[in-house]
Scaffold this motif. Sequence first.
Motif, PDB file in Angstrom:
ATOM      1  N   THR A 196      26.256  21.463  63.832  1.00 54.82           N
ATOM      2  CA  THR A 196      26.863  20.275  63.228  1.00 54.82           C
ATOM      3  C   THR A 196      25.940  19.057  63.269  1.00 54.82           C
ATOM      4  O   THR A 196      26.336  17.981  62.833  1.00 54.82           O
ATOM      5  CB  THR A 196      28.171  19.924  63.941  1.00 54.82           C
ATOM      6  N   GLU A 197      24.718  19.240  63.766  1.00 51.65           N
ATOM      7  CA  GLU A 197      23.812  18.109  63.953  1.00 51.65           C
ATOM      8  C   GLU A 197      22.774  17.994  62.845  1.00 51.65           C
ATOM      9  O   GLU A 197      21.859  17.159  62.925  1.00 51.65           O
ATOM     10  CB  GLU A 197      23.146  18.215  65.326  1.00 51.65           C
ATOM     11  N   VAL A 198      22.900  18.814  61.814  1.00 51.71           N
ATOM     12  CA  VAL A 198      21.982  18.789  60.671  1.00 51.71           C
ATOM     13  C   VAL A 198      22.801  18.673  59.383  1.00 51.71           C
ATOM     14  O   VAL A 198      24.034  18.716  59.398  1.00 51.71           O
ATOM     15  CB  VAL A 198      21.108  20.060  60.630  1.00 51.71           C
ATOM     16  N   LEU A 199      22.093  18.506  58.258  1.00 45.22           N
ATOM     17  CA  LEU A 199      22.710  18.529  56.934  1.00 45.22           C
ATOM     18  C   LEU A 199      23.886  17.544  56.852  1.00 45.22           C
ATOM     19  O   LEU A 199      23.695  16.351  57.011  1.00 45.22           O
ATOM     20  CB  LEU A 199      23.120  19.962  56.576  1.00 45.22           C
ATOM     21  N   CYS A 200      25.122  18.025  56.636  1.00 44.65           N
ATOM     22  CA  CYS A 200      26.260  17.123  56.479  1.00 44.65           C
ATOM     23  C   CYS A 200      26.680  16.441  57.778  1.00 44.65           C
ATOM     24  O   CYS A 200      27.358  15.410  57.731  1.00 44.65           O
ATOM     25  CB  CYS A 200      27.467  17.881  55.911  1.00 44.65           C
ATOM     26  N   PRO A 212      22.979   8.516  45.633  1.00 45.40           N
ATOM     27  CA  PRO A 212      21.887   8.937  46.500  1.00 45.40           C
ATOM     28  C   PRO A 212      21.883  10.446  46.739  1.00 45.40           C
ATOM     29  O   PRO A 212      22.931  11.087  46.746  1.00 45.40           O
ATOM     30  CB  PRO A 212      22.170   8.180  47.804  1.00 45.40           C
ATOM     31  N   ILE A 213      20.678  10.973  46.928  1.00 42.73           N
ATOM     32  CA  ILE A 213      20.527  12.375  47.316  1.00 42.73           C
ATOM     33  C   ILE A 213      20.525  12.408  48.836  1.00 42.73           C
ATOM     34  O   ILE A 213      19.618  11.873  49.478  1.00 42.73           O
ATOM     35  CB  ILE A 213      19.230  12.970  46.740  1.00 42.73           C
ATOM     36  N   GLN A 214      21.540  12.984  49.411  1.00 48.20           N
ATOM     37  CA  GLN A 214      21.671  12.979  50.865  1.00 48.20           C
ATOM     38  C   GLN A 214      20.752  14.000  51.516  1.00 48.20           C
ATOM     39  O   GLN A 214      20.178  13.746  52.575  1.00 48.20           O
ATOM     40  CB  GLN A 214      23.124  13.210  51.261  1.00 48.20           C
ATOM     41  N   TYR A 215      20.619  15.161  50.920  1.00 47.98           N
ATOM     42  CA  TYR A 215      19.610  16.111  51.377  1.00 47.98           C
ATOM     43  C   TYR A 215      19.372  17.176  50.313  1.00 47.98           C
ATOM     44  O   TYR A 215      20.247  17.503  49.523  1.00 47.98           O
ATOM     45  CB  TYR A 215      19.966  16.765  52.717  1.00 47.98           C
ATOM     46  N   LEU A 216      18.162  17.673  50.295  1.00 54.74           N
ATOM     47  CA  LEU A 216      17.773  18.899  49.612  1.00 54.74           C
ATOM     48  C   LEU A 216      16.860  19.579  50.606  1.00 54.74           C
ATOM     49  O   LEU A 216      15.808  19.046  50.950  1.00 54.74           O
ATOM     50  CB  LEU A 216      17.052  18.604  48.296  1.00 54.74           C
ATOM     51  N   ALA A 236      17.388  32.750  54.701  1.00 52.13           N
ATOM     52  CA  ALA A 236      17.390  31.284  54.587  1.00 52.13           C
ATOM     53  C   ALA A 236      18.284  30.879  53.430  1.00 52.13           C
ATOM     54  O   ALA A 236      18.650  31.681  52.572  1.00 52.13           O
ATOM     55  CB  ALA A 236      15.972  30.762  54.378  1.00 52.13           C
ATOM     56  N   ARG A 237      18.650  29.600  53.427  1.00 49.77           N
ATOM     57  CA  ARG A 237      19.426  29.018  52.322  1.00 49.77           C
ATOM     58  C   ARG A 237      18.741  27.739  51.881  1.00 49.77           C
ATOM     59  O   ARG A 237      18.132  27.023  52.682  1.00 49.77           O
ATOM     60  CB  ARG A 237      20.854  28.666  52.770  1.00 49.77           C
ATOM     61  N   VAL A 238      18.876  27.446  50.611  1.00 52.23           N
ATOM     62  CA  VAL A 238      18.502  26.135  50.072  1.00 52.23           C
ATOM     63  C   VAL A 238      19.809  25.395  49.836  1.00 52.23           C
ATOM     64  O   VAL A 238      20.700  25.895  49.146  1.00 52.23           O
ATOM     65  CB  VAL A 238      17.705  26.253  48.765  1.00 52.23           C
ATOM     66  N   LEU A 239      19.923  24.201  50.431  1.00 49.68           N
ATOM     67  CA  LEU A 239      21.184  23.464  50.397  1.00 49.68           C
ATOM     68  C   LEU A 239      20.956  22.049  49.885  1.00 49.68           C
ATOM     69  O   LEU A 239      19.896  21.449  50.136  1.00 49.68           O
ATOM     70  CB  LEU A 239      21.804  23.399  51.800  1.00 49.68           C
ATOM     71  N   ALA A 240      21.962  21.512  49.212  1.00 48.10           N
ATOM     72  CA  ALA A 240      21.862  20.153  48.672  1.00 48.10           C
ATOM     73  C   ALA A 240      23.204  19.451  48.773  1.00 48.10           C
ATOM     74  O   ALA A 240      24.268  20.076  48.686  1.00 48.10           O
ATOM     75  CB  ALA A 240      21.406  20.178  47.219  1.00 48.10           C
ATOM     76  N   ALA A 241      23.124  18.140  48.953  1.00 44.50           N
ATOM     77  CA  ALA A 241      24.286  17.254  48.851  1.00 44.50           C
ATOM     78  C   ALA A 241      23.815  15.978  48.180  1.00 44.50           C
ATOM     79  O   ALA A 241      22.801  15.400  48.584  1.00 44.50           O
ATOM     80  CB  ALA A 241      24.878  16.950  50.216  1.00 44.50           C
TER      81      ALA A 241
END
Length: 283
Positions: A118-122, A242-246, A264-269
């Motif tokens: 829970t400490e990465v991405l979202c 804004p692009i929060q992450y790719l 692996a996964r490629v993730l975006a928000a």
Amino acid sequence: MPAPSVTRLPDVPALRAQVREWRAAGDTVALVPTMGALHAGHLALVERGLAACRRVVVSIFVNPTQFGPAEDFSRYPRDAERDLALLAQAGADAAYLPDVAAMYAPGFATTVHVAGLTEVLCGPIRPGHFDGVATVVSKLLLQALPDLALFGEKDFQQLQVIRRMVRDLDIPVAIEGVPTVRESDGLAMSSRNRYLSDAERRQAAVMHAVLREVAAAVRGGAEAAPALAAGRERLEQAGFGPIQYLSVNDAETLAPLDRVDGPARVLAAAYLGATRLIDNVPA
């Protein structure tokens, strides 16, 4: 012939009584947790549940503890009668529709926190979100005690958090991810897609295209940074921001990767206008 219907279960005693009845008949049980505003992605979970188990119960609960103070809890789409009709057509056996008081009684004081994932991405962007998810899902699993619970891969981080929680707490329920259901142009189905304007909807599928391009670029072990930079530029040109992450991340630990050398996964928000979209694909 009468129209199909689903059994409505308003609270924990009703849910447990129904599951007990099914168990007495020797039936296996699948749970599909949702927040309602159902679409074909949710119905794919029901379909998979029916293929794996004799009975399927779908929970519909807009969980306030996973929304931040500036998020869309108050305007999140709600249409219980439409949802129940869709579930009946899909062949679900029951719908569990608790209210907030049934899920969080006065004095409720327990939170489930899953560290690491829970400490990465979202996680940093939506503080407290995954605590709300882990807490409500742990309650739903313990209330129903199904054989199987199904979650969409679109919310991939959520799926991994739930898998970790279930393992760590020895909750006797199998967790299965179901592939993301997409519109014809690749946009991941989401209850929030209805917020998009017509112009935004036409641009929204660019996110999936960018994810696929990044995945193809890094799959052979190439450095991720150039592909991610090109992907961000394309998203910005399409009006996302804004692009929060790719990001390219390990599929199990969600640790960010410079190069792919395993699952692996490629993730975006990112926001498109006022609507926050998320998606992911395998790398």
